[in-house]
Design an enzyme around this catalytic site. Sequence first.
Site, short mmCIF file in Angstrom:
data_model
loop_
_atom_site.label_atom_id
_atom_site.label_comp_id
_atom_site.label_asym_id
_atom_site.label_seq_id
_atom_site.Cartn_x
_atom_site.Cartn_y
_atom_site.Cartn_z
N ASP A 88 75.58 -7.30 41.69
CA ASP A 88 74.85 -5.63 40.74
C ASP A 88 75.41 -4.44 42.23
OD1 ASP A 88 73.68 -3.69 39.53
OD2 ASP A 88 73.21 -5.39 38.18
N HIS B 107 70.76 0.83 40.00
CA HIS B 107 71.11 -0.39 39.32
C HIS B 107 70.34 -1.55 39.16
CE1 HIS B 107 73.61 -2.75 35.99
NE2 HIS B 107 73.54 -2.00 36.25
N SER C 36 72.41 -4.08 31.07
CA SER C 36 72.84 -4.88 31.74
C SER C 36 70.37 -5.13 31.91
CB SER C 36 73.06 -3.47 33.39
OG SER C 36 73.87 -3.34 33.33
#
Length: 741
Positions: free
Chosen positions: A144, A200, A526
């Site tokens: 990620d 994220h 996600s």
Amino acid sequence: MGYYTLVLTLVCVLNFHAIVRSEESNLETYIVHVQLPPGPSLSALTDDLQSWYQSFLPTTLSSSSADGPHIVYSYHNVFKGFAARISLEQVKAMEKKPGFVSARPQKTLPLHTTHSPNFLGLNQNMGFWRDSNYGRGVIIGVLDSGINPDHPSFNDEGMPPPPAKWKGQCQFNSIACNNKLIGARYFTIGNGTPLDGNGHGTHTASTAAGNFVRGANVFGNANGTAAGIAPLAHIAMYKVCNTGCSESDILAAMDAAIDDGVDIISLSLGGPARDFYDDNVAVGAFSAVERGIFVSAAAGNSGPFLGTIENGAPWLLTVGASTVDRKIRATAVLGNNEELDGESTFQPADFPSTLLPLVYPGTNSSNANAQFCLPALLRNIDVQGKIVLCEVGGGTGRIAKGRAVRNAGGAAMILINQQPQGYTTNSESHVLPATHLSYADGLKIKAYLNSTSSPTATISFRGTIIADDRAPTVAYFSARGPNLASPGILKPDIVGPGHNILAAWHISVENNTNTKSNFNIISGTSMSCPHLSGVAALLKNAHPDWSPAAIKSAIMTTADQVNLAGNVIQDETLRPAIFFAVGSGHVNILKATDPGLVYDIQPQDYVPYLCGLNYTDQQVEIIVNRPVRCSEISSISEAELNYPSFTAFLGTGNTSETYNRTVTNVGEANSVYTVEIIGLPGVDTTVEPSTLQFSGANQRLTYQVTFSRSANARSDTVAQGFLTWTSGRHSVRSPLVVIFG
């Protein structure tokens, strides 16, 4: 004479540097596949392999300069090959060398971007969460955007040391990593650090395996104890993304994760469907699965349109996104007293209940984009002190629309969906008082605007509401099948929480500088992917001998088909979700730990399937990383793979198809299962035998299913149903999809 010699020399030098700069500007990162030379095999861990890779580059490319042509990564686990910064001319020269297989420019792939454990039936110190040891000892590798190591979700209170097999690195200082965050690495995209630059990776890592953090909330909403699905699992972060994720970095991270000893790989990234030999995520994941590593991947955010599924390889668990039963309510109150419930994380306590003028920039505008509240267009409209109605879309993000309204002097914003978004609304950290309403409610507001010359409205902020009995629904953005890369494999496999998910964040969205306990609520596949990575970690702890395919089967065949109200799971239109949206259903962790039967697949079983896709020998070799001759293999159709779901194609001249499946008994040693077919209109379905009688644990039995087209079947339609094996204790359900040509 010396003067002219000096000038000539200077001109030559400048021309040389100009040529070098021109060559460097033509460089791209290529992913190169090669075969090992004949004779004694090279060790993947020796300098011999690096020398073999280097031999494919012209001898003049010995420079190690980051600006000049050079090898970026040498791969030894995901496949035999490397990533190199080279020109197209150098690729053409490379193609002539023995052992060359393929080369193509790398692609940049996008990221797919408290309460959910309880929603999934996990409660602290109780039941399966406790019995599975909260995923203790399992290592989840997250590829990620990096991680914020000092977030309390990554504290190691109660954590055991890493397993002895762990060989990874911490490229922070030695203090930043601990028994929770046991590894953190960066690659070329990492800017020299595994630190998260956009939140994220911090969010996904904490969703999968964050530790318990009390008092987690955003603006005081959704308050509670935050925890990942496997809170005692270890986390290893591989930073491969910033705004995008380069394929060369993704492959290098997978290569490293395999060496490091991870048990699970979580991939909240991907790209459009393509043949698996040309899909580097699929290629790298195959090598991981071959080594017993479970790989969970996001289905993509291009829904609700059909054929948008990403990460469709059958060795991946492809995860779609669903809602949870929590809403952070913000109600639009219109001047006609109609109330329309929406959502917003930002809930100001001092917003007046008095009605304010309501303005819609799209009214009577000659500009086709006026309804999207673009900043340049709002400058020409009087919104001072008014509530502004804006539509989702137009290339401007939802929060950015609010910023434009605020900057133009607007008092608040009502955000409404367009038709594709349906009833999926987002709870977000807006910069001004706002609410996000469904498409249907947007039509009601527009009708109200047309009914009066002086429209007014306000917003009533009502905080956190639990127990929406329509949950779970499939979120509009969750990508849909059919699976263009392999239409005979139903995708997504499963849906899980991915909408309005609260998890750790790298900064404070409230501008609070006095705490590191920052959280945010965001949405995307996600977010659903790390939920299932955490589920896999729990199952890996409970059943350490299960293969990745067995874990996947357990998740799929025990999935829920109904929402909290007991009705069939719906999509963003509030109509029953088709299997191309929901896959096998919504994950049910408590049932998945005891599935009764599993559909197991060994890595070598994928080779006949890949040959059946009419791939060339070389294309199959790219995926499986070894020589293959499809002419010497009994290839199988896609639907013949021992998958936990079925997809059949029945054309007008092809009236029946027969497929085999083998199930392994992981339940009671002595058990009897009977079959039932539910649904599937237009198809006559027979199963032989109709009863499976097991006399031992891990016993394998095979059955055969024949799908026959009925006389009343209509062409160009799709039928769906279920095949269920039921014993006194277990129900093992497979979705069935039949496409009529």
